[in-house]
Design an enzyme around this catalytic site. Structure first.
Site, short mmCIF file in Angstrom:
data_model
loop_
_atom_site.label_atom_id
_atom_site.label_comp_id
_atom_site.label_asym_id
_atom_site.label_seq_id
_atom_site.Cartn_x
_atom_site.Cartn_y
_atom_site.Cartn_z
N HIS A 1 -2.48 0.50 -0.59
CA HIS A 1 -2.09 0.26 -2.09
C HIS A 1 -0.48 -0.15 -2.03
CE1 HIS A 1 -1.37 4.26 -2.32
NE2 HIS A 1 -0.51 4.10 -2.98
N HIS B 1 5.85 -1.08 -0.38
CA HIS B 1 5.43 -0.97 0.85
C HIS B 1 4.01 -0.31 0.90
CE1 HIS B 1 6.78 2.95 -0.47
NE2 HIS B 1 5.69 3.50 0.63
#
Length: 179
Positions: free
Chosen positions: A41, A126
């Protein structure tokens, strides 16, 4: 109390490519925790401990955030946080874009209304691949960690999610609502 966060779930097909990258890098690094494919995620806001009675109200307010257009997310390479020889986190770097930052700021604003502290670190989108360097006697060549994908990976996010964390489970993160 349980831990929660708000984020964007990575689609399965992108997750498969990230797992391939994990497999390629595992032989060169010493990480204790490799992230499960179903846990990939992009974090928008980590909440930490939240009283369960507050969750319905948070969900209601998060529903007020409108994604007027889908957000295009692009991954070109892996990178790391921490010292180059024993980095604490290995991640797939998501290209910064204004739509993603705008969504993050809207989520941040809503959560601040409930006393969640504002994140003061710069937003660095990220997808964590591994964390917790395992063997202090082993060092790696940081050039190995900056893996560039043959072709960029990209996906379109039409929604964002609230996740509950189950630290002893695998996968650890469960989507409890989608917005």
């Amino acid at each position: 109390m349980s831990h929660y966060f708000i984020g964007i779930k990575v689609p399965h097909e992108i997750g498969q490519k990230l797992v391939q990258t994990q497999q390629e890098l595992k032989q060169h690094v010493s990480y204790k925790n490799w992230v499960h494919q179903d846990d990939f995620h992009v974090t928008l806001k980590f909440l930490g401990h939240v009283d369960k009675t507050l969750i319905p109200t948070l969900k209601e307010d998060l529903r007020q955030i409108e994604l007027s257009n889908p957000i295009d997310l692009k991954i070109n390479k892996t990178s790391y946080f921490g010292k180059p020889t024993q980095p604490r986190v290995l991640f797939a770097e998501v290209d910064f874009n204004q739509a993603l930052e705008s969504l993050k700021n809207e989520v941040e604003y809503v959560m601040m209304q409930y006393g969640f502290p504002k994140e003061n670190r710069p937003f660095k989108p990220h997808i964590t691949l591994a964390k917790k360097w395992q063997d202090n006697t082993v060092e790696c060549d940081s050039n190995l960690l900056e893996h560039t994908f043959n072709s960029s990976l990209s996906f379109r996010a039409n929604t964002f999610q609230m996740f509950q964390i189950y630290p002893s489970d695998e996968p650890k993160y469960q989507v409890i609502d989608q917005f």
